[in-house]
Enzyme design. Structure first.
Site, short mmCIF file in Angstrom:
data_model
loop_
_atom_site.label_atom_id
_atom_site.label_comp_id
_atom_site.label_asym_id
_atom_site.label_seq_id
_atom_site.Cartn_x
_atom_site.Cartn_y
_atom_site.Cartn_z
N ASP A 155 -59.90 -53.44 -67.54
CA ASP A 155 -59.54 -52.12 -68.07
C ASP A 155 -59.40 -52.20 -69.58
O ASP A 155 -58.44 -51.71 -70.16
CB ASP A 155 -58.25 -51.64 -67.40
CG ASP A 155 -57.97 -50.17 -67.71
OD1 ASP A 155 -58.94 -49.43 -67.96
OD2 ASP A 155 -56.79 -49.77 -67.72
N ILE A 170 -42.12 -46.23 -73.57
CA ILE A 170 -43.33 -46.08 -74.37
C ILE A 170 -44.54 -45.79 -73.52
O ILE A 170 -45.65 -45.92 -73.96
CB ILE A 170 -43.59 -47.31 -75.28
CG1 ILE A 170 -43.46 -48.60 -74.50
CG2 ILE A 170 -42.69 -47.28 -76.47
CD1 ILE A 170 -43.79 -49.83 -75.31
N GLY A 171 -44.32 -45.42 -72.30
CA GLY A 171 -45.50 -45.04 -71.53
C GLY A 171 -45.21 -45.02 -70.07
O GLY A 171 -44.56 -45.94 -69.54
N ALA A 200 -50.42 -46.02 -65.90
CA ALA A 200 -50.97 -45.80 -64.58
C ALA A 200 -50.23 -46.62 -63.54
O ALA A 200 -50.21 -46.29 -62.38
CB ALA A 200 -52.45 -46.17 -64.59
N TYR A 201 -49.62 -47.70 -63.98
CA TYR A 201 -49.13 -48.67 -63.02
C TYR A 201 -47.61 -48.76 -62.95
O TYR A 201 -47.07 -49.50 -62.17
CB TYR A 201 -49.66 -50.05 -63.38
CG TYR A 201 -51.13 -50.10 -63.64
CD1 TYR A 201 -52.01 -49.75 -62.64
CD2 TYR A 201 -51.63 -50.49 -64.87
CE1 TYR A 201 -53.37 -49.80 -62.86
CE2 TYR A 201 -52.99 -50.55 -65.09
CZ TYR A 201 -53.86 -50.20 -64.09
OH TYR A 201 -55.19 -50.26 -64.30
N GLY A 202 -46.91 -48.08 -63.80
CA GLY A 202 -45.47 -48.22 -63.81
C GLY A 202 -44.95 -47.93 -65.20
O GLY A 202 -45.73 -47.67 -66.11
N THR A 203 -43.65 -48.00 -65.34
CA THR A 203 -43.06 -47.63 -66.61
C THR A 203 -43.12 -48.79 -67.60
O THR A 203 -42.97 -49.94 -67.22
CB THR A 203 -41.59 -47.24 -66.42
OG1 THR A 203 -41.43 -46.85 -65.06
CG2 THR A 203 -41.20 -46.13 -67.34
N VAL A 204 -43.33 -48.44 -68.86
CA VAL A 204 -43.29 -49.45 -69.91
C VAL A 204 -42.19 -49.08 -70.88
O VAL A 204 -42.12 -47.94 -71.34
CB VAL A 204 -44.63 -49.52 -70.67
CG1 VAL A 204 -44.62 -50.67 -71.65
CG2 VAL A 204 -45.79 -49.67 -69.70
#
Lengths: 411, 330
Positions: free
Chosen positions: B150, B25-26, B29-33
């Site tokens: 954020d 699902i995304g 910016a920081y890693g896979t979700v």
């Protein structure tokens, strides 16, 4: 270096060794691995001791606390005031309380004042102990400490079968030594032992790896609490390289996963310092209580008690051991502290018995790391106090007098 | 959403095969979700994988502390904060450890919620309720010394019952070591001036973002849509005016002289639907000087929220504290 101690092939299993032999290896290693420059010694504990000094506050307030204590007991504790409450109350009444302001008589009930007075004292103590940065949150923090401490005890003292109480005691003793050697703060030690207790219930660890587990508990606790960390390679050398760095880091991941990164902990030491500050205990008494509290880490059966109960019991026992001559202010402050309900009298007596027995046992052998730590001049030689020699005598005193026992506060 | 054909082995290992990935699902910016299903309960979860650099001393202190803090927040069970259900760490290489955070999955974020709202937009009462919940979650985080850093409509979740849940808070520091390595496109629209100017910042950053979101709830489009840091600052000053010289931070390289001398325009020109108290609160949140900006606790006490209608979803922090007091006796 002689291959002795924990780092051997059967490190923790070898429980037949004489106590003195156990002590040797770390001593030797202590010289070999002196802390490097980047590890500054932790700050002395003097700052924490400060709050125990007597407050310069109005006599009015002291009188008030003296007076209201009686009413705490009478007001909240009507049914069981018979023996214990009277003892405490009598002590309180001896003081020149007659001068308390007349205006107070107009109040509906002095009871109403007690929580606010206690609250004020607790807030001031927390601030002085540097446990909070903003006094507006102090009371919330205290309530939070009282609430979350229940997650810090365990329903039973059962340990995995291969891990006996005495194995545990040896491991904890070694962890105390390492902790001293690395100049960690006491919070780190309490957290590390808590993580140990917790992980033993979550992880399957072989006897051969127990020492590794103990070290990883210290490492994780240090990562949470300390500003300067030891190198993992130094930790391995403290275990005589019985384990590799890779093994240590693997254990770190395993442990964090097993704990789900839950490193929250209400250290009993915070409760002790808080209670001692509110009770205006002498420096000697605080050291004695801290010593007794640290001894509780070695006792597997203590994991079932709440941090505040352990702290309360350590303070009570310290009071009985030292038998300081009472001052009116001291007694009043003690009464006020006693109004923080930490547990039933039975529980507190039970803990006091455990601690008294442990203190006298340790004093006979003089080999426990905690004993040595608290025999230092800066800790006022409390572990060598003659009053600790005879647990039976101590317990006699314990059972006849009221321990830290008071009323249930309806806050 | 792209279906995941082969669940990553390490994820399965780490979570003991408890979670079955459903979709990515995304990239984030920081890693896979991932969206995944908890095999035991059948419920959906959001798996966030964070890769952290590990040196010879194991997991970084910052990661250990931040994740532990998130775990600690869990104990309070705050209604406006997304639940962290599980955490684990797996080794990827000698230099890298993957930390997987398992959060409850909420289908809808505030962005989609605003998009889906029928024509005239959200009612003023609805906006007020959402704001109250948002600030309540924020004041909880701030009182626990967690800042979001954020905050934007994408990480404010809204359940089908209309309950607001903050997500992705406190992750900035866990991710930070990874972030330095990845050139990431992060939206600037909710960033406060002190961050755009690279000055020092603290919890007031979240209040600025909340102010931007407050305006967006009425407008249904962002308030300041800058394309670069300087452009974003320019857009802010067009609305709020150029701050006086004495409020300009001293520790920044960007000079105040780079911007035209603009005067503040009435905020109602940009957010016409807002009422008087709302506009007042909005301006307190969009205050240039972070030290003068309203705090989350104070914002909740603002007259804007003081009216007849009782809180629906919001359970104030004070109630939480009272119930804690009930547990004092053991």
């Amino acid at each position: 270096m002689a291959r002795t101690g924990f780092c051997d092939s059967k490190p923790l299993l070898d429980l037949h060794k004489k106590a003195d032999e156990r002590r040797v290896p770390l001593r030797a290693r202590a010289n070999a691995c002196a802390p490097t420059d980047r590890r500054q010694p932790a700050e002395t504990d003097e700052s924490r001791m400060a709050p125990v000094k007597m407050e310069t506050e109005s006599r009015w307030e002291r009188r008030l606390s003296a007076q209201t204590n009686e009413s705490i007991i009478l007001g909240f504790h009507v049914d069981s005031r018979a023996s214990s409450a009277e003892t405490v109350a009598d002590e309180c009444v001896e003081k020149p309380v007659l001068l308390y302001p007349h205006g107070l008589q107009g109040l509906h009930s002095l009871d109403a004042l007690v929580p606010s007075l206690l609250r004020h004292e607790v807030e001031m103590a927390l601030e002085k102990l540097d446990l909070i940065c903003d006094r507006t949150f102090a009371w919330d923090l205290f309530l939070d400490m009282m609430r979350t401490q229940t997650q810090n005890s365990f329903p039973n003292a059962d340990l995995p079968r291969h891990f006996t109480d005495s194995t545990r005691a040896i491991l904890v003793d070694w962890m105390v030594q390492v902790h001293e050697l690395l100049h960690f703060q006491e919070d780190t030690l309490y957290l590390a032992i808590h993580l140990l207790n917790h992980s033993l219930r979550q992880l399957k660890v072989t006897t051969a790896n127990l020492q590794l587990l103990g070290m990883v508990c210290l490492l994780i606790a240090a990562k949470k609490e300390e500003s300067l960390l030891p190198e993992v390679s130094d930790l391995c050398s403290l275990m005589d390289h019985a384990y590799t760095k890779r093994q240590l880091l693997r254990m770190e991941r395993r442990l964090l996963c097993a704990l789900k990164f839950d490193l929250s902990h209400s250290p009993p030491l915070h409760f002790l310092l808080l209670f001692a500050a509110v009770a205006r205990c002498s420096a000697m008494m605080v050291w004695m209580a801290r010593y007794l509290l640290e001894l509780s880490l070695q006792e597997a059966q203590c994991v079932v008690f709440l941090p505040a109960q352990l702290a309360g019991a350590a303070l009570c026992l310290a009071r009985h051991v030292l038998q300081e001559s009472p001052t009116p202010e001291g007694e009043a402050a003690w009464c006020l502290t006693s109004s923080i309900h930490v547990g039933s009298q039975t529980i507190l007596l039970r803990i006091m018995q455990i601690l008294a027995t442990a203190a006298s046992r340790v004093q006979t052998h003089e080999n426990s790391a905690t004993f040595i730590k608290f025999s230092s001049p800066e800790r006022m030689h409390v572990s060598r106090h003659p009053g600790l020699r005879n647990p039976a005598g101590l317990l006699g005193v314990c059972s006849s007098q009221a321990p830290l026992k008071g009323t249930k506060l309806h806050l | 959403m792209t279906p995941v054909s082969s669940p990553s082995l390490s994820m399965a290992q780490c979570t003991g095969l408890q979670y079955e990935p459903v979709a990515e699902i995304g990239g984030g910016a920081y890693g896979t979700v991932y969206k995944a299903r908890d095999i035991e309960s059948g419920k959906f979860v959001a798996l966030k994988n964070v890769r952290v650099q590990t040196d010879q001393n194991g997991l970084p202190v910052s990661t250990v502390r931040e994740v532990a803090l998130l775990k600690r927040l869990e104990q309070f069970d705050h209604p406006n904060v997304v639940r962290l259900m599980d955490v684990c760490a797996t080794k990827r290489s000698d230099q890298e450890t993957k930390v997987t955070l398992v959060f409850e999955h909420v289908d809808q974020d505030l962005k989609t919620y605003l998009e889906r709202a029928p024509a005239p937009g959200l009612s003023p009462e609805r906006v007020k309720d959402l704001m109250k919940q948002l600030l309540s979650g924020l004041s909880f985080l701030h009182s626990n010394r967690v800042m979001h850093r954020d905050l934007k409509p994408e990480n404010i979740l809204v359940t089908s019952q209309g309950q607001v849940k903050l997500a992705d808070f406190g992750l900035a520091r866990i991710y930070s070591c990874h972030m330095a390595l990845t050139p990431v496109v992060v939206t600037l629209w909710y960033r406060p001036p002190e961050v755009l100017l690279q000055s020092s910042y603290a919890t007031p950053v979240d209040i600025w973002s909340t102010g931007c979101i407050f305006a967006e709830m009425f407008r249904r489009k962002p308030l300041f849509c800058g394309e670069s840091e300087m452009d974003q600052l320019g857009k802010i000053f067009e609305v709020l005016g150029l701050p006086p010289e004495e409020e300009w931070p001293t520790d920044v390289t960007v000079s105040r002289k780079n911007f035209p001398l603009l005067h503040a325009r009435p905020i109602t020109d940009f957010v016409p639907e807002i009422n008087e108290e709302g506009a007042q609160l909005l301006l307190q949140m969009l205050t240039f000087d972070p030290l003068k900006r309203v705090s989350a606790v104070k914002a909740l006490e603002h007259p804007y929220f003081q009216d007849e209608e009782p809180a629906t979803q919001t359970e104030s922090l004070n109630q939480g504290v009272k119930s804690a007091a009930g547990g004092i006796c053991v």
